[in-house]
Design an enzyme around this catalytic site. Structure first.
Site, mmCIF file in Angstrom:
data_model
loop_
_atom_site.group_PDB
_atom_site.id
_atom_site.type_symbol
_atom_site.label_atom_id
_atom_site.label_comp_id
_atom_site.label_asym_id
_atom_site.label_seq_id
_atom_site.Cartn_x
_atom_site.Cartn_y
_atom_site.Cartn_z
ATOM 1 N N PHE A 59 8.043 -9.675 8.469
ATOM 2 C CA PHE A 59 6.923 -8.915 7.916
ATOM 3 C C PHE A 59 7.168 -7.431 8.150
ATOM 4 O O PHE A 59 7.422 -7.013 9.280
ATOM 5 C CB PHE A 59 5.610 -9.323 8.580
ATOM 6 C CG PHE A 59 5.047 -10.629 8.099
ATOM 7 C CD1 PHE A 59 5.838 -11.560 7.439
ATOM 8 C CD2 PHE A 59 3.715 -10.942 8.313
ATOM 9 C CE1 PHE A 59 5.326 -12.760 6.998
ATOM 10 C CE2 PHE A 59 3.180 -12.139 7.876
ATOM 11 C CZ PHE A 59 3.988 -13.058 7.225
ATOM 12 N N GLU A 60 7.076 -6.642 7.098
ATOM 13 C CA GLU A 60 7.310 -5.210 7.182
ATOM 14 C C GLU A 60 6.177 -4.449 6.497
ATOM 15 O O GLU A 60 5.190 -5.039 6.068
ATOM 16 C CB GLU A 60 8.668 -4.865 6.561
ATOM 17 C CG GLU A 60 9.836 -5.588 7.222
ATOM 18 C CD GLU A 60 11.193 -5.179 6.679
ATOM 19 O OE1 GLU A 60 11.284 -4.129 6.016
ATOM 20 O OE2 GLU A 60 12.166 -5.912 6.914
ATOM 21 N N GLY A 61 6.353 -3.143 6.378
ATOM 22 C CA GLY A 61 5.386 -2.325 5.650
ATOM 23 C C GLY A 61 3.988 -2.427 6.229
ATOM 24 O O GLY A 61 3.746 -2.134 7.394
#
Length: 384
Positions: A172-174
């Site tokens: 999971f990024e951003g």
């Protein structure tokens, strides 16, 4: 894991947030609790599923990204864990995951579904673990509701079952994770996107049992930056340290954490000095934080406890074009020497030696193949 077209934007954002703030308080770099690493800590529950010293690599299964397509059957033998990149949601808040294999227009060499499945089975027969990686730079996943949580579990299960995979990698990024104002207690998170992810991962673990392999690939901003800034409403970016309650809640089930030690701004280590990516010292400082533990935002009563060395690997770009912060082979080996044996260390001195450190992760297998397998060839024997 950042695709090359988003790497510069990600780096710019991290530099802005991770740089020293005028109001930041320096805190002592003391362990959160006694460090078991040197005297021999218990292995992660599922650690035996992964080789003692492993190479983990991401395989571009749904896109080419300029590095070319690599068929599953052609993945070099050095890679012990193969993460299929990526499953992405139908919308950021739906929780409904889709895993779409690369199309022939982008990947002319793509194999058929039947050949892809046969390749997975062949790798598994060799003892490799093949995981579904969820998220990436373009796959924002915000589990804001119970419905999204349940859709995430159901759709992830469908993909895992469809291809007979060994587990899940959480990338999971951003803006996938953040902490709401006032959510500062590591052990009792309240933010829906955090709580629902914890519940979803527990549900998947319960569904598949002890053989399920769970790994995570957060960016430094979501983990080590929590030493300085943690919790929403504190004046810092609410994403700072937001992965920590997920890691902490799943630590009994977590097989491997490989923080992305790249595409990062300078990060403060337990010596209260800023360390810059691309050097052995950066990796030593970042890994030592995970294996020593650290107080969140300087609060010793709200601390992240050490992980077992068997649960931790160093995350790296496989080549210069793969991401900002490429580390040359000699510097990687210096970091391994320092962390595992206490030799060849630079200015940062780790709080212990960690001979059972799990290994290395690379973004990506494709970029490494494109660069004549330098990463795999150079590091495989050294990590053994």
């Amino acid at each position: 894991m950042t695709r090359i077209r988003t790497a510069l934007a990600a780096l710019a954002g991290f530099v802005l947030v991770a740089a020293p703030a005028a109001t930041a308080q320096a805190t002592a770099g003391t362990p959160a609790s006694p460090n078991p690493a040197t005297s021999g800590s218990a292995a992660a529950p599922g650690a035996s599923a992964i080789p003692e010293h492993a190479l983990v690599g991401y395989l571009h299964s749904s896109f080419a990204n300029g590095s070319g397509y690599v068929r599953m059957a052609d993945v070099p033998a050095e890679w012990d864990v193969i993460d299929l990149a990526f499953a992405e949601p139908t919308s950021p808040t739906s929780g409904q995951l889709e895993f779409t294999r690369c199309q022939a227009a982008e990947c002319p060499d793509v194999e058929s579904d039947e050949e892809f499945l046969a390749g997975i089975r062949a790798k598994q027969a060799e003892g490799k673990k093949v995981l579904l990686s969820v998220g990436g730079a373009n796959g924002q996943v915000r589990l804001e509701t119970a419905a999204a949580r349940d859709a995430f579990v159901a759709s992830a299960s469908e993909i895992i079952d469809r291809w007979g995979l060994d587990g899940l990698d959480v990338d999971f990024e951003g803006h996938s994770l953040e902490l709401a104002p006032g959510d500062t207690d590591l052990k009792n998170p309240k933010t829906p996107v955090v709580v629902n992810l914890i519940d979803a991962l527990r549900a998947l673990n319960d569904r598949y049992g002890a053989d399920f392999v769970l790994t995570m690939a957060p960016e430094t901003f979501f983990v080590q930056v929590g030493y300085q800034h943690y919790g929403g409403g504190t004046g810092a970016d609410p994403r700072a340290g937001a992965y920590l309650p997920v890691i902490d809640a799943l630590r009994a089930d977590l097989d491997l954490l490989h923080v992305q030690n790249y595409n990062s701004g300078p990060v403060m280590g337990l010596d209260d000095q800023y360390h810059t990516m691309g050097t052995a010292d950066f990796h030593v400082a970042m890994i030592d934080m995970l294996l020593t533990g650290f107080p969140l935002a300087g609060n010793p009563d709200n601390a992240f406890a050490p992980l077992a060395p068997e649960q931790v690997a160093i995350g790296l770009p496989a080549a210069n074009p793969a991401g900002n912060g490429f580390t040359p082979v000699p510097e990687v080996h210096k970091a391994l020497d320092c962390l595992r044996a206490g030799t060849n260390c630079g200015p940062y001195q780790p709080h212990g030696t960690y001979p059972n450190l799990r290994g290395l992760m690379a973004w990506s297998i494709n970029w490494d193949v494109y660069h004549d397998n330098e990463f795999a060839k150079s590091h495989d024997a050294y990590t053994s």
